[in-house]
Design a protein around this motif. Structure first.
Motif, PDB file in Angstrom:
ATOM      1  N   MET A 231     -29.564  34.974  39.304  1.00 18.44           N
ATOM      2  CA  MET A 231     -28.255  34.878  38.672  1.00 18.44           C
ATOM      3  C   MET A 231     -28.441  34.961  37.161  1.00 18.44           C
ATOM      4  N   HIS A 232     -27.504  35.560  36.477  1.00 19.88           N
ATOM      5  CA  HIS A 232     -27.593  35.626  35.026  1.00 19.88           C
ATOM      6  C   HIS A 232     -27.384  34.230  34.431  1.00 19.88           C
ATOM      7  N   GLY A 233     -28.261  33.853  33.496  1.00 20.19           N
ATOM      8  CA  GLY A 233     -28.117  32.587  32.797  1.00 20.19           C
ATOM      9  C   GLY A 233     -28.352  32.783  31.320  1.00 20.19           C
ATOM     10  N   GLU A 234     -27.639  32.043  30.507  1.00 16.31           N
ATOM     11  CA  GLU A 234     -27.866  32.117  29.068  1.00 16.31           C
ATOM     12  C   GLU A 234     -27.466  30.813  28.397  1.00 16.31           C
ATOM     13  N   ARG A 235     -27.997  30.637  27.201  1.00 12.18           N
ATOM     14  CA  ARG A 235     -27.734  29.434  26.407  1.00 12.18           C
ATOM     15  C   ARG A 235     -26.951  29.819  25.164  1.00 12.18           C
ATOM     16  N   VAL A 236     -26.024  28.938  24.755  1.00 14.07           N
ATOM     17  CA  VAL A 236     -25.213  29.198  23.581  1.00 14.07           C
ATOM     18  C   VAL A 236     -25.112  27.917  22.758  1.00 14.07           C
ATOM     19  N   ASP A 237     -24.887  28.078  21.463  1.00 16.70           N
ATOM     20  CA  ASP A 237     -24.702  26.946  20.569  1.00 16.70           C
ATOM     21  C   ASP A 237     -23.340  26.322  20.849  1.00 16.70           C
ATOM     22  N   GLY A 238     -23.329  25.171  21.482  1.00 17.57           N
ATOM     23  CA  GLY A 238     -22.082  24.519  21.856  1.00 17.57           C
ATOM     24  C   GLY A 238     -21.294  23.966  20.694  1.00 17.57           C
ATOM     25  N   ASN A 239     -21.862  23.977  19.494  1.00 18.20           N
ATOM     26  CA  ASN A 239     -21.141  23.525  18.308  1.00 18.20           C
ATOM     27  C   ASN A 239     -20.408  24.663  17.604  1.00 18.20           C
ATOM     28  N   ASP A 240     -20.526  25.867  18.131  1.00 20.19           N
ATOM     29  CA  ASP A 240     -19.921  27.053  17.535  1.00 20.19           C
ATOM     30  C   ASP A 240     -18.830  27.569  18.470  1.00 20.19           C
ATOM     31  N   VAL A 241     -17.581  27.323  18.121  1.00 23.29           N
ATOM     32  CA  VAL A 241     -16.472  27.666  19.002  1.00 23.29           C
ATOM     33  C   VAL A 241     -16.408  29.165  19.280  1.00 23.29           C
ATOM     34  N   LEU A 242     -16.742  29.990  18.293  1.00 19.92           N
ATOM     35  CA  LEU A 242     -16.674  31.441  18.488  1.00 19.92           C
ATOM     36  C   LEU A 242     -17.801  31.933  19.393  1.00 19.92           C
ATOM     37  N   ALA A 243     -18.986  31.372  19.218  1.00 19.82           N
ATOM     38  CA  ALA A 243     -20.116  31.762  20.068  1.00 19.82           C
ATOM     39  C   ALA A 243     -19.855  31.380  21.515  1.00 19.82           C
ATOM     40  N   VAL A 244     -19.296  30.188  21.715  1.00 23.34           N
ATOM     41  CA  VAL A 244     -18.980  29.746  23.080  1.00 23.34           C
ATOM     42  C   VAL A 244     -17.902  30.633  23.677  1.00 23.34           C
ATOM     43  N   ARG A 245     -16.857  30.903  22.911  1.00 19.12           N
ATOM     44  CA  ARG A 245     -15.768  31.759  23.405  1.00 19.12           C
ATOM     45  C   ARG A 245     -16.284  33.129  23.814  1.00 19.12           C
ATOM     46  N   ASP A 246     -17.097  33.745  22.953  1.00 16.13           N
ATOM     47  CA  ASP A 246     -17.567  35.103  23.232  1.00 16.13           C
ATOM     48  C   ASP A 246     -18.482  35.141  24.451  1.00 16.13           C
ATOM     49  N   ALA A 247     -19.397  34.183  24.549  1.00 15.71           N
ATOM     50  CA  ALA A 247     -20.308  34.152  25.696  1.00 15.71           C
ATOM     51  C   ALA A 247     -19.537  33.887  26.986  1.00 15.71           C
ATOM     52  N   ALA A 248     -18.627  32.916  26.944  1.00 16.23           N
ATOM     53  CA  ALA A 248     -17.863  32.576  28.143  1.00 16.23           C
ATOM     54  C   ALA A 248     -16.949  33.718  28.556  1.00 16.23           C
ATOM     55  N   THR A 249     -16.305  34.365  27.585  1.00 16.56           N
ATOM     56  CA  THR A 249     -15.418  35.490  27.902  1.00 16.56           C
ATOM     57  C   THR A 249     -16.179  36.602  28.600  1.00 16.56           C
ATOM     58  N   ARG A 250     -17.360  36.902  28.085  1.00 17.10           N
ATOM     59  CA  ARG A 250     -18.173  37.962  28.686  1.00 17.10           C
ATOM     60  C   ARG A 250     -18.541  37.631  30.129  1.00 17.10           C
ATOM     61  N   LEU A 251     -18.936  36.389  30.373  1.00 11.18           N
ATOM     62  CA  LEU A 251     -19.352  36.007  31.726  1.00 11.18           C
ATOM     63  C   LEU A 251     -18.159  35.877  32.671  1.00 11.18           C
ATOM     64  N   VAL A 252     -17.049  35.377  32.159  1.00  6.52           N
ATOM     65  CA  VAL A 252     -15.844  35.271  32.982  1.00  6.52           C
ATOM     66  C   VAL A 252     -15.358  36.659  33.394  1.00  6.52           C
ATOM     67  N   GLU A 253     -15.327  37.587  32.442  1.00  8.82           N
ATOM     68  CA  GLU A 253     -14.858  38.927  32.778  1.00  8.82           C
ATOM     69  C   GLU A 253     -15.837  39.662  33.681  1.00  8.82           C
ATOM     70  N   GLN A 254     -17.121  39.378  33.535  1.00  6.71           N
ATOM     71  CA  GLN A 254     -18.109  39.939  34.461  1.00  6.71           C
ATOM     72  C   GLN A 254     -17.849  39.444  35.877  1.00  6.71           C
ATOM     73  N   ALA A 255     -17.563  38.140  35.991  1.00  6.53           N
ATOM     74  CA  ALA A 255     -17.264  37.575  37.312  1.00  6.53           C
ATOM     75  C   ALA A 255     -15.979  38.166  37.872  1.00  6.53           C
ATOM     76  N   ARG A 256     -15.006  38.393  37.000  1.00  8.30           N
ATOM     77  CA  ARG A 256     -13.726  38.945  37.458  1.00  8.30           C
ATOM     78  C   ARG A 256     -13.880  40.383  37.954  1.00  8.30           C
ATOM     79  N   GLU A 257     -14.693  41.161  37.265  1.00  7.88           N
ATOM     80  CA  GLU A 257     -14.861  42.580  37.603  1.00  7.88           C
ATOM     81  C   GLU A 257     -15.777  42.789  38.804  1.00  7.88           C
ATOM     82  N   THR A 258     -16.862  42.027  38.855  1.00 10.10           N
ATOM     83  CA  THR A 258     -17.903  42.306  39.843  1.00 10.10           C
ATOM     84  C   THR A 258     -18.073  41.215  40.893  1.00 10.10           C
TER      85      THR A 258
END
Length: 366
Positions: A231-258
């Protein structure tokens, strides 16, 4: 193995918001291409969660809130970033540290505070309290007090979505300590085998109650556990709202598409103890100071001012509004009615059950 579903990719709130205006400056900086209004909105929501949790802590010390009470202080950037990756129709399962998630998922702060106060206007009519927020309309299908109790249920919800051919995605939030229980591994295994649209999110505040991740997990980089299930896994800086948003959006949309699941680890700090009553004496002065320096709300405020998105007066005004909304939530909870004792046994069963006991502790057996 289930076939990978094909899903239509919708525009997320984050994507749509960037189309109208953007922050510009020398070289653009990390806010390049971001809508100033969106950035201000993030700051407001993070500040609101901070003020709400401070008022919740106050309510607990005033004995207006009973049971356990776990606060999101220090995790505001992760919360807002994660919730901005979801559509309203997407489903969220959380652990017991969920007040901020409830607010960021669209539930009125007054209803969240009323639930903490055990009032009938709360999200669960006062039956759930701090650890059991629930709102079907908002897509929040629980806070769960049992460590990891939400993980099999979230995976089951993803299975139901896949079975029905829907395009929703499930996000399942948990703490770092939860990754050591059996249900975590069982759920990741079945989600990967069956291609289920679920994003597992570990909020790694580096302390499982009072035990550090390094002392409880042989593999302390928790996102790497996804590899065992291909399974794809990655780590993000949880203190950075933009980094969290971008990483989560990418993974959420990947889950939605595939339909492919993923594991996201957001590393943040916990500003206070495990719960309101925990003095956190197990923490060194150095670690406490490190947490303060990493404060996502204060740091985001400073960054926005430096980038010219806000000036001091505008920041103070946003903070004033957030404080007023948190205070209004407390007033709403204070003014809301307590459940009537006659309703004590309501909702014991979803449907009527013959001969169910309604005997109070002092009532005779016969």
């Amino acid at each position: 193995m289930a076939q990978t579903a094909t899903r239509t990719k919708p525009a997320t709130r984050a994507t749509k918001s960037r189309r109208s205006g953007s922050v510009r400056g020398s070289g653009g900086g990390r806010f390049a291409g971001e809508s100033p209004e969106l950035l201000k909105d993030y700051f407001y929501e993070m500040t609101l969660i901070r003020r709400f949790e401070e008022r919740a802590a106050q309510g607990y010390t005033q004995a207006k809130i009973g049971g356990y009470c776990h606060l999101n202080l220090g995790e505001e950037a992760s919360i807002v970033g994660l919730m901005r990756s979801l559509r309203k129709s997407d489903l969220l399962f959380t652990n017991y540290r969920e007040h901020g998630y409830a607010i960021a998922k669209g539930i009125e702060p007054g209803r969240v505070m009323a639930e903490l106060y055990g009032r009938t206007t709360g999200t669960s009519k006062g039956w759930g309290g701090s650890m059991h927020m629930f709102d079907v309309e908002a897509g929040l299908l629980g806070g769960y007090g049992i460590v990891g109790g939400q993980i099999p249920l979230a995976t089951g919800a993803a299975l139901a979505i896949d079975y029905r051919g829907g395009d929703q995605v499930v996000m399942c939030q948990m703490g770092d300590g939860t990754t050591n229980i059996g249900a975590f591994h069982e759920a990741l295994n079945i989600a990967a085998l069956w291609n289920l649209p679920v994003v597992f999110v570990v909020i790694n505040n580096q302390l499982g109650m009072g035990t550090t991740v390094g002392k409880s997990s042989a593999e302390s980089e928790l996102y790497k556990r996804a590899a065992a299930y291909r399974m794809h896994g990655e780590r993000v800086d949880g203190n950075d709202v933009l980094a969290v948003r971008d990483a989560a959006t990418r993974l959420v949309e990947q889950a939605r598409e595939t339909g492919r699941p993923a594991l996201l680890e957001a590393v943040s700090e916990r500003l206070k103890g495990h719960s309101v009553v925990d003095p956190a004496k197990y923490r060194s002065e150095e670690s406490v100071e490190q947490a303060k320096q990493a404060d996502p709300v204060a740091n985001f405020r400073a960054e926005l001012i430096e980038a010219g998105v806000l000036d001091e007066d505008a920041a103070v005004e946003i903070e004033r509004k957030a404080q007023a909304e948190a205070d209004a939530a407390v007033a709403f909870a204070d003014d809301s009615p307590h459940p009537d004792p006659s309703t004590l046994f309501d909702y014991t069963y979803a449907t009527p059950v013959a001969n169910d006991s309604r005997r109070l502790p002092a009532d005779p057996v016969f």
